[in-house]
Scaffold this motif. Sequence first.
Motif, PDB file in Angstrom:
ATOM      1  N   ARG A 160     -22.203   5.063  -6.635  1.00 57.12           N
ATOM      2  CA  ARG A 160     -21.552   6.310  -7.264  1.00 57.12           C
ATOM      3  C   ARG A 160     -21.569   6.233  -8.725  1.00 57.12           C
ATOM      4  N   PHE A 161     -21.459   7.570  -9.198  1.00 54.08           N
ATOM      5  CA  PHE A 161     -21.321   7.845 -10.588  1.00 54.08           C
ATOM      6  C   PHE A 161     -20.710   9.023 -10.816  1.00 54.08           C
ATOM      7  N   LEU A 162     -20.036   9.153 -12.049  1.00 50.32           N
ATOM      8  CA  LEU A 162     -19.583  10.540 -12.747  1.00 50.32           C
ATOM      9  C   LEU A 162     -20.793  11.136 -13.608  1.00 50.32           C
ATOM     10  N   GLY A 163     -21.015  12.292 -13.261  1.00 46.38           N
ATOM     11  CA  GLY A 163     -22.059  13.137 -13.906  1.00 46.38           C
ATOM     12  C   GLY A 163     -21.814  14.380 -14.161  1.00 46.38           C
ATOM     13  N   ASN A 164     -23.072  14.929 -14.450  1.00 47.02           N
ATOM     14  CA  ASN A 164     -22.781  16.742 -14.841  1.00 47.02           C
ATOM     15  C   ASN A 164     -24.078  17.182 -14.534  1.00 47.02           C
ATOM     16  N   ARG A 165     -24.110  18.771 -14.596  1.00 44.47           N
ATOM     17  CA  ARG A 165     -25.068  19.457 -13.894  1.00 44.47           C
ATOM     18  C   ARG A 165     -26.460  19.308 -14.791  1.00 44.47           C
ATOM     19  N   SER A 166     -26.374  18.812 -16.190  1.00 42.19           N
ATOM     20  CA  SER A 166     -27.639  18.932 -16.728  1.00 42.19           C
ATOM     21  C   SER A 166     -28.712  18.623 -16.390  1.00 42.19           C
ATOM     22  N   SER A 167     -29.860  19.477 -16.545  1.00 46.29           N
ATOM     23  CA  SER A 167     -31.475  19.301 -15.987  1.00 46.29           C
ATOM     24  C   SER A 167     -32.236  18.573 -16.935  1.00 46.29           C
ATOM     25  N   GLY A 168     -31.862  18.621 -18.147  1.00 45.02           N
ATOM     26  CA  GLY A 168     -32.888  18.161 -19.415  1.00 45.02           C
ATOM     27  C   GLY A 168     -33.776  19.086 -19.694  1.00 45.02           C
ATOM     28  N   LYS A 169     -33.741  20.483 -19.170  1.00 45.20           N
ATOM     29  CA  LYS A 169     -34.964  21.261 -19.461  1.00 45.20           C
ATOM     30  C   LYS A 169     -34.698  21.691 -20.988  1.00 45.20           C
ATOM     31  N   GLN A 170     -33.606  21.872 -21.560  1.00 43.74           N
ATOM     32  CA  GLN A 170     -33.468  22.315 -22.806  1.00 43.74           C
ATOM     33  C   GLN A 170     -33.793  21.244 -23.721  1.00 43.74           C
ATOM     34  N   GLY A 171     -33.360  19.898 -23.437  1.00 45.19           N
ATOM     35  CA  GLY A 171     -33.693  18.982 -24.381  1.00 45.19           C
ATOM     36  C   GLY A 171     -35.400  18.672 -24.430  1.00 45.19           C
ATOM     37  N   VAL A 172     -36.080  18.749 -23.075  1.00 44.18           N
ATOM     38  CA  VAL A 172     -37.566  18.688 -23.075  1.00 44.18           C
ATOM     39  C   VAL A 172     -38.268  19.704 -23.869  1.00 44.18           C
ATOM     40  N   ALA A 173     -37.630  21.020 -23.654  1.00 40.61           N
ATOM     41  CA  ALA A 173     -38.445  22.236 -24.336  1.00 40.61           C
ATOM     42  C   ALA A 173     -38.260  22.070 -26.008  1.00 40.61           C
ATOM     43  N   LEU A 174     -36.999  21.382 -26.386  1.00 39.51           N
ATOM     44  CA  LEU A 174     -36.780  21.038 -27.630  1.00 39.51           C
ATOM     45  C   LEU A 174     -38.012  20.025 -28.255  1.00 39.51           C
ATOM     46  N   ALA A 175     -38.190  19.131 -27.403  1.00 37.25           N
ATOM     47  CA  ALA A 175     -39.026  17.854 -27.655  1.00 37.25           C
ATOM     48  C   ALA A 175     -40.440  18.743 -27.945  1.00 37.25           C
TER      49      ALA A 175
END
Length: 413
Positions: free
Chosen positions: A203-218
């Motif tokens: 198990r882990f504590l996480g969040n809903r981020s998909s990474g789409k915005q960061g990849v688009a920025l890259a």
Amino acid sequence: MRIVLGVGGGIAAYKVASLLRLFTEAGHHVTVIPTEAATRFVGTATWEALSGNPVSNSVFDDVHQVNHVRLGHEADLVVIAPATADLLAKAATGQAGDLLTNTLLMAHGPVLFAPAMHTEMWQHAATQANVETLRSRGVAVLEPATGRLTGSDSGPGRLPEPEVIFEAAMALVQGQADYQLPLAGRTVTISAGGTREPLDPVRFLGNRSSGKQGVALAVAARNAGATVRLLAAHMEVPAPAGVEVVPVETALQLREAALAAAADSDVVVMSAAVADFRPAEVSDTKIKKRDDSADPVITLVRNPDILHELVELRNSAGHGKGQQLIVGFAAETGDSDGDVLAYAEAKLERKGCDLLVVNHVGADKVFGQDTNSVVILSRSGAEPQEAAGTKTEVSAAIISRIGFELNHVSPRA
């Protein structure tokens, strides 16, 4: 000036007639070389009438003049518009199946490509790899315009307006080779995705981020000419081609990677969703649910403030001396004590970064979506800038703002 104007086989070929007129009215000698497909959109008679020169796309016409060698040798500038996905691929791989591709191989002067194609074709990994290859060889490739395409849809892929291409071509000849690449020669570090803080091996504590915005920025930073390093936490989308990827999982791992990467970065963009807290203890074995056991109590401790540390590192002697641009992201929700912008402005003041990109998040907003709406706040006190649309379009606006800050704002004290 002798210009070779190559015309690709796309519907935007009709707009190139206006570009040809701009070149000839400026006093330049223009030889038009359309591809065979291009003549299906605009006939050779049009190109001959507007240029005042004969037009051919065959290496077997006027063989005695050895045109497939001569035209490239004599050209002071070669402009390809529209540069279709097919033409970009042929140029990147050195194919020479017609007069235009032969001329490209023989060109001694600057070469400018003005792409035009459907959005999915432009964003395809193969096309982006071809563009990256051409740019790595010193070829100028403009970013396509964003707007209505041939059908009912819209997005990046429109041919830039003839006036834009003309100005770009003139600037290229005058030695301003990086004019269309605002981040050329810069190193940009971008964090993306969501960190995961383990509770136990499962198990882990996480969040809903998909990474789409960061990849688009890259992608946008790469297309703007930067050397891009992507600090990739958990992402639901693949990392783009042509960037260095540093995988991380936890906030502490991201902190270590970010501080190391900042040492040689001109820009640091912290777009990852970083956990504010982590479990104080991580179990070596899976935490069992037993009927005879009390409910577990999980104690959380604060994670380090990576963005604030980066600012302090930047401002310290020997780490950029205030020249580095640092961009933070604020995923905010309003409450009874204040709205999203109020919390964001306080965060900008507290963190000390140069730009803060703010969005209003929620279960059905931003995270995992293909669209976004942001406000860019500046520590310099400039008016807030809004950007909305697809995450690709929002990223283009953010990278454009970063380029403006680097090239027009005085160095930071």
